[in-house]
Design an enzyme around this catalytic site. Structure first.
Site, PDB file in Angstrom:
ATOM      1  N   THR A  33       1.547   0.183   3.232  1.00  0.00           N
ATOM      2  CA  THR A  33       0.767  -0.616   4.195  1.00  0.00           C
ATOM      3  C   THR A  33       1.437  -1.975   4.391  1.00  0.00           C
ATOM      4  O   THR A  33       2.023  -2.513   3.445  1.00  0.00           O
ATOM      5  CB  THR A  33      -0.665  -0.800   3.655  1.00  0.00           C
ATOM      6  OG1 THR A  33      -1.297   0.484   3.618  1.00  0.00           O
ATOM      7  CG2 THR A  33      -1.496  -1.728   4.541  1.00  0.00           C
ATOM      8  N   GLY A  34       1.328  -2.503   5.607  1.00  0.00           N
ATOM      9  CA  GLY A  34       1.894  -3.823   5.894  1.00  0.00           C
ATOM     10  C   GLY A  34       2.863  -3.729   7.054  1.00  0.00           C
ATOM     11  O   GLY A  34       3.131  -2.639   7.578  1.00  0.00           O
ATOM     12  N   ASP A  89       7.086   1.704   0.496  1.00  0.00           N
ATOM     13  CA  ASP A  89       6.090   0.658   0.753  1.00  0.00           C
ATOM     14  C   ASP A  89       6.779  -0.703   0.778  1.00  0.00           C
ATOM     15  O   ASP A  89       7.903  -0.847   0.279  1.00  0.00           O
ATOM     16  CB  ASP A  89       5.014   0.691  -0.352  1.00  0.00           C
ATOM     17  CG  ASP A  89       3.708   0.028   0.062  1.00  0.00           C
ATOM     18  OD1 ASP A  89       3.673  -0.647   1.103  1.00  0.00           O
ATOM     19  OD2 ASP A  89       2.721   0.180  -0.681  1.00  0.00           O
ATOM     20  N   GLY A  90       6.115  -1.673   1.321  1.00  0.00           N
ATOM     21  CA  GLY A  90       6.614  -3.048   1.292  1.00  0.00           C
ATOM     22  C   GLY A  90       6.175  -3.731   0.009  1.00  0.00           C
ATOM     23  O   GLY A  90       5.561  -3.124  -0.873  1.00  0.00           O
ATOM     24  N   ALA A  91       6.492  -5.006  -0.110  1.00  0.00           N
ATOM     25  CA  ALA A  91       6.055  -5.798  -1.280  1.00  0.00           C
ATOM     26  C   ALA A  91       5.980  -7.260  -0.855  1.00  0.00           C
ATOM     27  O   ALA A  91       6.591  -7.668   0.143  1.00  0.00           O
ATOM     28  CB  ALA A  91       7.028  -5.638  -2.437  1.00  0.00           C
ATOM     29  N   ASP A  92       5.236  -8.022  -1.624  1.00  0.00           N
ATOM     30  CA  ASP A  92       5.162  -9.469  -1.364  1.00  0.00           C
ATOM     31  C   ASP A  92       6.211 -10.225  -2.164  1.00  0.00           C
ATOM     32  O   ASP A  92       6.695 -11.267  -1.728  1.00  0.00           O
ATOM     33  CB  ASP A  92       3.757  -9.977  -1.686  1.00  0.00           C
ATOM     34  CG  ASP A  92       2.725  -9.295  -0.802  1.00  0.00           C
ATOM     35  OD1 ASP A  92       2.836  -9.428   0.426  1.00  0.00           O
ATOM     36  OD2 ASP A  92       1.862  -8.578  -1.332  1.00  0.00           O
ATOM     37  N   LYS A 102       2.149  -6.974  -5.082  1.00  0.00           N
ATOM     38  CA  LYS A 102       1.701  -6.356  -3.845  1.00  0.00           C
ATOM     39  C   LYS A 102       0.225  -6.672  -3.617  1.00  0.00           C
ATOM     40  O   LYS A 102      -0.463  -7.130  -4.514  1.00  0.00           O
ATOM     41  CB  LYS A 102       1.882  -4.832  -3.918  1.00  0.00           C
ATOM     42  CG  LYS A 102       3.344  -4.420  -3.749  1.00  0.00           C
ATOM     43  CD  LYS A 102       3.527  -2.916  -3.643  1.00  0.00           C
ATOM     44  CE  LYS A 102       2.691  -2.234  -2.610  1.00  0.00           C
ATOM     45  NZ  LYS A 102       2.807  -2.783  -1.249  1.00  0.00           N
ATOM     46  N   GLU A 111      -2.409   1.661  -2.817  1.00  0.00           N
ATOM     47  CA  GLU A 111      -0.944   1.610  -2.938  1.00  0.00           C
ATOM     48  C   GLU A 111      -0.499   1.905  -4.374  1.00  0.00           C
ATOM     49  O   GLU A 111       0.474   2.623  -4.595  1.00  0.00           O
ATOM     50  CB  GLU A 111      -0.429   0.231  -2.505  1.00  0.00           C
ATOM     51  CG  GLU A 111      -0.526   0.006  -1.009  1.00  0.00           C
ATOM     52  CD  GLU A 111      -0.200  -1.423  -0.583  1.00  0.00           C
ATOM     53  OE1 GLU A 111       0.161  -1.599   0.580  1.00  0.00           O
ATOM     54  OE2 GLU A 111      -0.323  -2.351  -1.401  1.00  0.00           O
ATOM     55  N   LYS A 129      11.717 -11.891  -0.020  1.00  0.00           N
ATOM     56  CA  LYS A 129      10.720 -11.483  -1.032  1.00  0.00           C
ATOM     57  C   LYS A 129      11.309 -11.421  -2.447  1.00  0.00           C
ATOM     58  O   LYS A 129      10.593 -11.161  -3.403  1.00  0.00           O
ATOM     59  CB  LYS A 129      10.154 -10.093  -0.683  1.00  0.00           C
ATOM     60  CG  LYS A 129       9.708  -9.896   0.763  1.00  0.00           C
ATOM     61  CD  LYS A 129       8.312 -10.352   0.985  1.00  0.00           C
ATOM     62  CE  LYS A 129       7.776 -10.085   2.380  1.00  0.00           C
ATOM     63  NZ  LYS A 129       7.513  -8.707   2.687  1.00  0.00           N
TER      64      LYS A 129
END
Ligand code: 5RP
Length: 262
Positions: A33-34, A89-92, A102, A111, A129
Site C-alpha cells: 500500500t502507498g 511493498d513500499g516503506a517509510d 512502515k 502489510e 527512505k
C-alpha cells in the site's frame, strides 16, 4: 503523463518496474500500500493485461484491492491464498540490515501479516527512505480505540527507559476525526527521532495491552529495490549480500500514468 512526473515519482516508478521482474507466472503476490506500491500494482496490471501474466494478488488495504481490480489483477484473500511467494511493498524508512519503518499510509497491520506470510519480501523505494538508524520517521503503532489514551500513556511511560531521542506520541488524525484503519483501529505516531534498539522496541510495543501491531519490520525484508530519478535502480539482496545496478527504460505509457488513484 510521464513527462509531468517529478524526479521522486520517476524514482518510485522505476523501482516498481524493476521489482515486478521478480514476479513469475503462477505466483501468489502480496500487494503493498502507498504511492510506490501503487506504481507496482499498475506495472503488474500491465503485465497481466498485455503479456498474459497469471498471478493472484493479496492486497494489504481496501485501496490497494480497488486499484488491483481496476488494473485487471485477480484479487484473493490471504486465507484463500494461504501462503505467498512474494510481497512487494513500499516503506517509510529502511536501514542497512533492511529493517523497516512502515505504516505511513496506515496499512501496517495487513502489510505485516501479508509480508510475514510470504517466502520473500521486496521493498521498493526512492533513495530518500534510506537511513543509518531508524526513527526519523514517526513510528506508527496501531492501537484499539478502547482506552487509546491509556495505551498512549503506557507507551510514553515505557519510552522513558528506552534508547530514543524523542518520547511523545500523537494520535493520527483524518481531518477533525481520528484516523481509522481498515480493521477499525487508531494509529499513534511515536516521535522517537532515533531508535537505538529497534528489535527491542518492536517486542516491547507488542507486549502492551491495547497495541495491535507496530510499524517496525525486523528481519522481514529480503531485498530492496532503490529507484533514482534518472532511471537508475539498485537491487540490494540482504541474504546473498549482493548489490546490482541497472537502468530501467522510462517509456511513456498513457494507461500506466493516467488516473493514479493512490
Ligand atoms: C503504508 C506504508 C507505505 O508503504 C509507506 O508509507 C510508503 O508509502 P509511499 O510509497 O507512499 O511513500 O507503509 O502503510
Amino acid at each position: 503523463m510521464s513527462s509531468d512526473l517529478s524526479p521522486i515519482d520517476k524514482a518510485k516508478f522505476v523501482a516498481a518496474k524493476k521489482a515486478v521482474e521478480f514476479v513469475e507466472d503462477g505466483m501468489r503476490v502480496g500487494l503493498g500500500t502507498g504511492s510506490t506500491a501503487a506504481w507496482m500494482v499498475r506495472c503488474l496490471g500491465e503485465l497481466v493485461r498485455e503479456e498474459g501474466l497469471k498471478i493472484r494478488g493479496v492486497p494489504t488495504s481496501t485501496r490497494t484491492a480497488a486499484l488491483a481490480q481496476e488494473c485487471g489483477i485477480e484479487v484473493v484473500s490471504l486465507d484463500a491464498a494461504k501462503w505467498l511467494d512474494l510481497t512487494i511493498d513500499g516503506a517509510d524508512e529502511f536501514d542497512a540490515d533492511l529493517n523497516l519503518i512502515k505504516g505511513g499510509g496506515g496499512a501496517l497491520l495487513q502489510e505485516k501479516i501479508v509480508a510475514t506470510a510470504s517466502d520473500q519480501m521486496i521493498v521498493i523505494s526512492d533513495v530518500s527512505k534510506e537511513v543509518e538508524t531508524l526513527g526519523g520517521f514517526p513510528l506508527p503503532v496501531e492501537v484499539i480505540p478502547f482506552g487509546w489514551q491509556t495505551t498512549q500513556a503506557l507507551i510514553e511511560e515505557t519510552l522513558v527507559s528506552m534508547d530514543v531521542l524523542g518520547r511523545s506520541a500523537s494520535l493520527r488524525m483524518n481531518g477533525d476525526s481520528p484516523y481509522v484503519t481498515d480493521e477499525g483501529n487508531h494509529i499513534l505516531d511515536l516521535h522517537l527521532k532515533r531508535i537505538g534498539d529497534s528489535r527491542q522496541m518492536a517486542m516491547l510495543l507488542n507486549q502492551m495491552p491495547g497495541v495491535v501491531e507496530n510499524g517496525l519490520f525486523i528481519d522481514i525484508c529480503d531485498r530492496v529495490v532503490i529507484g533514482y530519478g534518472d532511471g537508475k535502480v539498485e537491487v540490494r539482496d540482504i541474504n546473498a549480500g549482493t548489490i546490482e545496478e541497472n537502468i530501467v527504460d522510462f517509456v511513456e505509457n498513457e494507461n500506466l500514468f493516467s488516473d493514479l488513484t493512490d
